[in-house]
Write an enzyme that holds these catalytic residues in place. Structure first.
Site, short mmCIF file in Angstrom:
data_model
loop_
_atom_site.label_atom_id
_atom_site.label_comp_id
_atom_site.label_asym_id
_atom_site.label_seq_id
_atom_site.Cartn_x
_atom_site.Cartn_y
_atom_site.Cartn_z
N CYS A 29 0.85 -1.23 -0.10
CA CYS A 29 -0.10 -0.07 0.17
C CYS A 29 0.89 1.20 -0.01
O CYS A 29 1.98 1.26 0.43
CB CYS A 29 -1.04 0.01 1.13
SG CYS A 29 -1.65 -1.43 1.57
N ARG A 33 2.92 0.38 -5.41
CA ARG A 33 2.70 -0.28 -4.24
C ARG A 33 1.38 -1.10 -4.04
O ARG A 33 1.34 -1.45 -2.98
CB ARG A 33 2.91 0.88 -3.20
CG ARG A 33 4.09 1.49 -3.15
CD ARG A 33 4.12 2.72 -2.22
NE ARG A 33 4.33 2.20 -0.96
CZ ARG A 33 5.49 1.86 -0.21
NH1 ARG A 33 6.60 2.21 -0.81
NH2 ARG A 33 5.65 1.28 0.98
N TRP A 40 -3.15 -2.72 -1.47
CA TRP A 40 -2.64 -3.92 -1.96
C TRP A 40 -3.16 -4.81 -0.67
O TRP A 40 -2.70 -4.96 0.27
CB TRP A 40 -1.05 -4.34 -2.25
CG TRP A 40 -1.13 -5.55 -2.73
CD1 TRP A 40 -1.12 -6.16 -4.06
CD2 TRP A 40 -0.55 -6.77 -1.98
NE1 TRP A 40 -0.75 -7.37 -4.26
CE2 TRP A 40 -0.33 -7.77 -2.90
CE3 TRP A 40 -0.27 -7.15 -0.66
CZ2 TRP A 40 0.01 -9.05 -2.56
CZ3 TRP A 40 0.14 -8.35 -0.67
CH2 TRP A 40 0.22 -9.46 -1.29
N ASN A 90 -0.05 1.76 5.81
CA ASN A 90 0.82 0.57 5.19
C ASN A 90 1.65 -0.17 5.96
O ASN A 90 2.14 0.43 6.92
CB ASN A 90 1.63 1.64 4.24
CG ASN A 90 2.79 0.74 3.68
OD1 ASN A 90 4.01 1.11 3.72
ND2 ASN A 90 2.50 -0.44 3.38
N GLY A 91 1.47 -1.61 5.89
CA GLY A 91 1.99 -2.30 6.75
C GLY A 91 1.00 -3.61 7.17
O GLY A 91 0.10 -3.73 6.71
N GLU A 104 13.84 -16.74 -15.11
CA GLU A 104 13.14 -15.26 -15.18
C GLU A 104 12.28 -15.27 -16.48
O GLU A 104 11.29 -14.38 -16.36
CB GLU A 104 14.39 -14.42 -15.37
CG GLU A 104 14.02 -13.00 -15.78
CD GLU A 104 13.16 -12.18 -14.74
OE1 GLU A 104 12.89 -12.67 -13.83
OE2 GLU A 104 12.71 -11.02 -15.01
N LYS A 115 8.37 -14.06 -16.17
CA LYS A 115 7.67 -13.04 -16.79
C LYS A 115 6.31 -13.58 -17.38
O LYS A 115 5.41 -12.88 -17.02
CB LYS A 115 8.52 -12.42 -18.08
CG LYS A 115 10.01 -11.69 -17.62
CD LYS A 115 9.66 -10.25 -16.89
CE LYS A 115 9.52 -10.35 -15.60
NZ LYS A 115 10.37 -10.16 -14.74
N GLU A 160 3.56 -13.89 -14.54
CA GLU A 160 3.03 -12.80 -13.93
C GLU A 160 2.22 -11.91 -14.84
O GLU A 160 1.24 -11.24 -14.31
CB GLU A 160 4.18 -11.91 -13.05
CG GLU A 160 5.22 -11.25 -13.86
CD GLU A 160 6.20 -10.62 -13.13
OE1 GLU A 160 5.92 -10.15 -11.98
OE2 GLU A 160 7.28 -10.34 -13.43
N HIS A 203 14.50 -36.38 -14.46
CA HIS A 203 14.22 -36.86 -13.22
C HIS A 203 12.73 -36.51 -12.62
O HIS A 203 12.70 -36.51 -11.51
CB HIS A 203 15.28 -36.01 -12.22
CG HIS A 203 16.65 -36.65 -12.62
ND1 HIS A 203 16.99 -37.86 -12.35
CD2 HIS A 203 17.67 -35.77 -13.32
CE1 HIS A 203 18.44 -37.78 -12.94
NE2 HIS A 203 18.84 -36.53 -13.48
N LYS A 247 4.06 -3.71 -7.61
CA LYS A 247 5.58 -3.64 -8.02
C LYS A 247 6.68 -3.68 -6.74
O LYS A 247 7.60 -4.11 -7.11
CB LYS A 247 5.83 -2.19 -8.56
CG LYS A 247 7.31 -1.68 -8.81
CD LYS A 247 7.37 -2.22 -10.34
CE LYS A 247 8.93 -2.00 -10.75
NZ LYS A 247 9.31 -3.03 -11.83
#
Ligand code: AGP
Length: 614
Positions: free
Chosen positions: A2, A27, A77, A103-104, A487, A491, A494, A510, A609
């Site tokens: 947030c 955020r 968020w 925020n938190g 990576e 990408k 997400e 395996h 982000k």
């Protein structure tokens, strides 16, 4: 996570709050809200979904808010409670006079809530934050002083918070405080701004004060008072922010992600400049505050990071071990912090983070600092919380990255690791002058090679269009490109929500090979070098199981045309540098698949982000 903003002054507050929230969208973006003080009463406006919904709501209330010059705002968020309007901030106490943004995470909110309910408080939301609204209001009822009420309340709270609070009976007061979450105060003429991060206030002022944990600031239009949680007066540490207001624009690209992918050649040039002047000279990394003797004595390195930064760290491990012969462990910050780690004053700990605000990495860095390690931070935000713990700080200079999916910051982190590894190798004399000179020569021309890939991106676009109908992907690689496979898969996951997994190609047989059939494309990162033939064999094994095969390669061997269903050819590069360019087509592939599927590329669902909660 947030983002929070607050303002007290003489300007119309709604514009300041909403434009500040827009800059904090990285955020979180699942709901938002603001509360404004008219001088007589407080009004709260909240909207579920994107910030645009709040903007639209505020348009309908222009006449009743235009004259307000005090207010607070929040972009969320969700952690506790679904992203609904009722759970959106600001939260109020039962009489509606006290409003709060947070925020938190309040870790003891269940106990506090049970106590407050016994005292008669009626809760409306499922959030941890509402507890703080009732708790501060409870103390305000007894003390009739907002700062004192906040101070008493924070003594009872466990967890992380940045809070901004106002009360209807105090039309000239804004109170803010923090613990383990970032918060700064912007200082103007007869006005103050509160924000989770600089971009929210930089267009109004460069004069600012970062709050430290457990400090409480009381802002009026005329004055700023700073105390700590024990009521000791503190003198404020005002600084000038080394920032210019940046107009964030897509520069004609459809999405920020595509723009940021295209910025990568210049980002590389930027990171190299000032550090690599001449290929005959040693790398200049004056940011590393370790003497040659310290570097020579190092016998262990730990690199801690999350997500994409963790993948950059994996390449970093490979390079440092290869060039310097020092053992390197790479660990996800979230794992590192909950076990007994062998970290001491002989360990160099490297924290990697685009934002410098990732909560798990901050905690990991704090823990290793307490154990006496030298802390080297590689970050895109040299003004961040993480940077404040650094004994050595390497800013990666990628510029502001807006898209949630990290692209240019990854490449900038990689380049920083190449510079660091060459620098250490030169100091330790563990690499030859010829080797480092050749590497530097190639580093300098990498931007042109990436420009060639970007100039032919329609091939990747075609590939993406064809494969956008598949629901699962496997990416395989070996050696230094294992991180590239992880990576590339991250990408894709997400931004397109397609299941994609990166595997060490040798591990396929395996277990994962059992999943292969014609519904599962396998993308092989097939760069020339020590593991080329091995990956080719792994690709053959996949073909034998009917997998649809894609190659990403710098080889022009025509025989590949028979084995692979689709080939993305990229310019040739030496194996050790290949992660820098092999990731580019994978970023584009993920982008175009998401775009074909009509996904919200820059702000994918459920993500933010910067992950500022553990
Ligand atoms: C990358 O595309 C992601 N959005 C995410 O994994 C990110 O890399 C991770 O949250 C770490 O963030 P940081 O680099 O800011 O610490």
């Amino acid at each position: 996570m947030c983002g929070i903003v607050g303002y007290i002054g003489s300007r119309s507050v709604v514009e300041i709050l909403t434009s500040g929230l827009r800059k904090l969208e990285y955020r979180g973006y699942d709901s938002s809200g603001i509360a404004v003080h008219s001088g007589k009463e407080i009004k709260v406006y909240k909207a579920e979904g994107k910030l645009q919904n709040l903007d639209d709501l505020m348009q309908k209330h222009v006449s009743e808010t235009a004259s307000s010059t005090l207010g607070i705002g929040h972009i969320r968020w969700a952690t506790h409670g679904a992203p609904t309007t009722v759970n959106a901030h600001p939260h109020t106490c039962n009489c509606g006079k006290l409003v709060i943004v947070h925020n938190g995470i309040i870790e003891n909110y269940k106990e506090l809530r049970a106590d407050l309910e016994k005292r008669g408080c009626k809760f409306r939301s499922q959030t941890d934050t509402e507890t703080v609204a009732h708790l501060v209001a409870y103390h305000y009822g007894k003390l009739q002083n907002l700062t004192e009420a906040v101070r008493q309340a924070t003594k009872e709270i466990d967890g992380a918070y940045a809070l901004c609070i106002m009360h209807q009976d105090n039309p000239n007061v804004l109170v803010a405080t923090k613990r383990n979450a970032p918060l700064l105060v912007g200082i103007g003429e007869g006005e103050y701004f509160v924000a989770s991060d600089v971009p929210a206030i930089i267009e109004y002022t460069k004069k600012a004060m970062y709050l430290n944990d457990n400090e409480i600031v009381t802002l009026t239009r005329e004055n700023m008072d700073l105390i700590d949680i024990d009521n000791n007066k503190i003198s404020s540490k005002i600084e000038m922010l080394p920032w210019e207001p940046v107009a964030l624009s897509k520069m004609g690209f459809k999405h920020f992600m595509l723009k940021e992918i295209h910025e990568q050649p210049d980002v590389i040039r930027n990171v190299l400049s000032g550090k690599l002047f001449n290929t005959d000279e040693p790398i200049n990394l004056s940011e590393v505050n370790l003497t040659k003797a310290d570097l020579k004595k190092l016998n262990r390195i730990q690199i801690i990071a999350c997500g994409t930064s963790l993948h950059a760290a994996m390449v970093g491990k490979y390079l440092i071990e290869e060039f310097c012969g020092i053992p390197v462990d790479v660990e996800a910050s979230s794992e590192y912090i909950y076990r007994k780690t062998v970290t001491d004053e002989k360990t160099l700990v490297i924290g990697v983070s685009q934002s410098g605000e990732t909560a798990d990495t901050i905690t990991a860095i704090k823990q290793s600092k307490e154990r006496g390690s030298h802390i080297l931070i590689i970050t895109n935000r040299p003004d961040s919380t993480m940077a404040r713990f650094a004994d050595s700080l390497i800013p990666v200079n990628a510029g502001i990255e807006v898209s949630v999916a990290a692209t240019k910051s990854y490449v900038a982190q990689l380049i920083s690791f190449y510079l660091l590894a060459i620098y250490m190798g030169e100091v330790k004399e563990s690499i030859s002058q010829v080797f480092s000179k050749n590497l530097k020569k190639e580093l300098v021309i990498l931007p042109q090679k990436i420009e060639q890939i970007l100039a032919h991106k329609e091939i990747i676009q075609r590939c993406a269009k064809h494969y956008s109908r598949y629901k699962d992907f496997i990416y395989i690689a070996r050696g230094i490109n294992l991180a590239t496979s992880l990576e590339g898969a991250l990408k894709l996951k997400e931004i397109s929500y397609i299941n994609a997994t990166g595997y060490a190609a040798g591990e396929l047989k395996h277990g994962p090979i059992a999943m292969l059939d014609e519904t599962m494309p396998v993308l092989a990162i097939l760069m020339k070098g020590s593991v080329y033939e091995k990956i080719l064999s792994n690709a053959e094994e996949s073909k034998a199981r009917n997998a649809n095969l894609i190659a990403l390669t710098d080889s022009d061997d025509p025989k590949l045309d028979d084995l692979f269903d689709f080939i993305i050819r990229i310019p040739e590069v030496s194996e050790v540098l290949s992660p820098i360019i092999s990731v580019i087509p994978l970023q584009l592939m993920a982008y175009y698949i998401a775009e074909f599927l009509g996904k919200d590329v820059d702000q994918p669902r459920n993500l933010a982000k910067s992950v500022t909660v553990e």
